[in-house]
Design a protein around this motif. Structure first.
Motif, PDB file in Angstrom:
ATOM      1  N   ASP A   8       0.825  -1.212   0.000  1.00  0.00           N
ATOM      2  CA  ASP A   8       0.000   0.000   0.000  1.00  0.00           C
ATOM      3  C   ASP A   8       0.860   1.263   0.000  1.00  0.00           C
ATOM      4  N   GLY A   9       2.133   1.116  -0.390  1.00  0.00           N
ATOM      5  CA  GLY A   9       3.004   2.250  -0.630  1.00  0.00           C
ATOM      6  C   GLY A   9       3.695   2.864   0.573  1.00  0.00           C
ATOM      7  N   VAL A  10       3.589   2.263   1.752  1.00  0.00           N
ATOM      8  CA  VAL A  10       4.237   2.804   2.941  1.00  0.00           C
ATOM      9  C   VAL A  10       5.697   2.370   2.948  1.00  0.00           C
ATOM     10  N   ILE A  11       6.579   3.331   3.228  1.00  0.00           N
ATOM     11  CA  ILE A  11       8.019   3.100   3.226  1.00  0.00           C
ATOM     12  C   ILE A  11       8.515   2.870   4.659  1.00  0.00           C
ATOM     13  N   ASP A  44       0.994  -5.952   3.386  1.00  0.00           N
ATOM     14  CA  ASP A  44       0.452  -4.624   3.662  1.00  0.00           C
ATOM     15  C   ASP A  44       1.250  -3.949   4.779  1.00  0.00           C
ATOM     16  N   SER A  45       1.069  -2.636   4.933  1.00  0.00           N
ATOM     17  CA  SER A  45       1.888  -1.862   5.869  1.00  0.00           C
ATOM     18  C   SER A  45       1.682  -2.277   7.328  1.00  0.00           C
ATOM     19  N   LYS A  46       0.454  -2.592   7.716  1.00  0.00           N
ATOM     20  CA  LYS A  46       0.203  -2.996   9.107  1.00  0.00           C
ATOM     21  C   LYS A  46       0.970  -4.283   9.426  1.00  0.00           C
ATOM     22  N   THR A  47       0.904  -5.226   8.530  1.00  0.00           N
ATOM     23  CA  THR A  47       1.596  -6.501   8.728  1.00  0.00           C
ATOM     24  C   THR A  47       3.104  -6.318   8.651  1.00  0.00           C
ATOM     25  N   LEU A  48       3.565  -5.532   7.690  1.00  0.00           N
ATOM     26  CA  LEU A  48       5.000  -5.306   7.540  1.00  0.00           C
ATOM     27  C   LEU A  48       5.579  -4.630   8.774  1.00  0.00           C
ATOM     28  N   VAL A  51       6.086  -7.343  11.260  1.00  0.00           N
ATOM     29  CA  VAL A  51       7.198  -8.197  10.849  1.00  0.00           C
ATOM     30  C   VAL A  51       8.523  -7.512  11.150  1.00  0.00           C
ATOM     31  N   ILE A  52       8.611  -6.226  10.846  1.00  0.00           N
ATOM     32  CA  ILE A  52       9.841  -5.472  11.099  1.00  0.00           C
ATOM     33  C   ILE A  52      10.130  -5.422  12.596  1.00  0.00           C
ATOM     34  N   GLU A  53       9.109  -5.194  13.396  1.00  0.00           N
ATOM     35  CA  GLU A  53       9.292  -5.162  14.851  1.00  0.00           C
ATOM     36  C   GLU A  53       9.798  -6.521  15.341  1.00  0.00           C
ATOM     37  N   TYR A  54       9.214  -7.596  14.841  1.00  0.00           N
ATOM     38  CA  TYR A  54       9.645  -8.942  15.206  1.00  0.00           C
ATOM     39  C   TYR A  54      11.121  -9.147  14.837  1.00  0.00           C
ATOM     40  N   THR A  89      -5.247 -10.800  11.328  1.00  0.00           N
ATOM     41  CA  THR A  89      -3.869 -10.433  11.642  1.00  0.00           C
ATOM     42  C   THR A  89      -2.943 -11.644  11.668  1.00  0.00           C
ATOM     43  N   LEU A  90      -3.321 -12.699  12.366  1.00  0.00           N
ATOM     44  CA  LEU A  90      -2.461 -13.887  12.431  1.00  0.00           C
ATOM     45  C   LEU A  90      -2.289 -14.496  11.051  1.00  0.00           C
ATOM     46  N   PHE A  91      -3.361 -14.571  10.322  1.00  0.00           N
ATOM     47  CA  PHE A  91      -3.296 -15.112   8.962  1.00  0.00           C
ATOM     48  C   PHE A  91      -2.348 -14.271   8.101  1.00  0.00           C
ATOM     49  N   ASN A  92      -2.464 -12.935   8.174  1.00  0.00           N
ATOM     50  CA  ASN A  92      -1.593 -12.053   7.394  1.00  0.00           C
ATOM     51  C   ASN A  92      -0.131 -12.191   7.807  1.00  0.00           C
ATOM     52  N   LEU A  93       0.116 -12.319   9.121  1.00  0.00           N
ATOM     53  CA  LEU A  93       1.484 -12.523   9.599  1.00  0.00           C
ATOM     54  C   LEU A  93       2.061 -13.836   9.079  1.00  0.00           C
ATOM     55  N   MET A  94       1.243 -14.868   9.091  1.00  0.00           N
ATOM     56  CA  MET A  94       1.691 -16.173   8.614  1.00  0.00           C
ATOM     57  C   MET A  94       2.017 -16.115   7.124  1.00  0.00           C
TER      58      MET A  94
END
Length: 152
Positions: A8-11, A44-48, A51-54, A89-94
């Motif tokens: 979704d274009g978030v950097i 997507d940005s929320k999931t990313l 992931v980055i925090e993890y 959320t869990l599905f998107n993270l997976m």
């Protein structure tokens, strides 16, 4: 530093050592394909952000000298991270962990998904994951008959 761009274009700017926890991103970096930023069309940005925090937390924990304390902090973070909505959320993270090839996050999300359905009936599992039942009652009965061992 590595620049990642969600679908979704978030950097996001991430330390290379954290980003490299993803085998997909690591390969792009090694191959020189990053070209300033790495687009991630399947995340997507929320999931990313999650992931980055993890990856950042695990990267820091791995580099800390006090191994046991750092590992405990990472495990505590992992437990908190998995307290998310299973359906979305869990599905998107997976899916992101799979796409980005982050083995430890994929295992963590798979374990959380397994725990979410543990001891549930098929109807409850369908509801948990938002799965539409496309089987006829006759087909369901036949499956139950063919797999009686799994209902014991």
């Amino acid at each position: 530093m590595v620049v990642l761009m969600s679908n979704d274009g978030v950097i996001f700017t991430v330390e290379e050592s954290a980003a490299a926890r993803s085998q997909t991103i690591n390969q792009m970096i090694e191959d020189g394909c990053s070209d300033g930023n790495i687009p991630l069309p399947n995340v997507d940005s929320k999931t990313l952000e999650m992931v980055i925090e993890y990856c950042t937390r695990h990267d820091k924990a791995e580099r800390m000298a006090e191994g046991a304390e750092a590992k405990a902090a990472a495990e505590e973070y992992d437990a908190e991270l998995m307290k998310v909505d299973v359906k979305t959320t869990l599905f998107n993270l997976m899916m992101a962990a799979n796409y980005l090839n982050i083995d430890s996050l994929l295992k963590l999300t798979a374990l959380a998904a397994g725990n979410a359905v543990k001891g549930k009936e098929p109807e409850e599992i369908r509801d948990t994951f938002g799965i539409i039942n496309d089987l006829t009652p006759e087909e369901e009965d036949q499956i139950r008959k063919d797999n009686t061992w799994s209902y014991e």
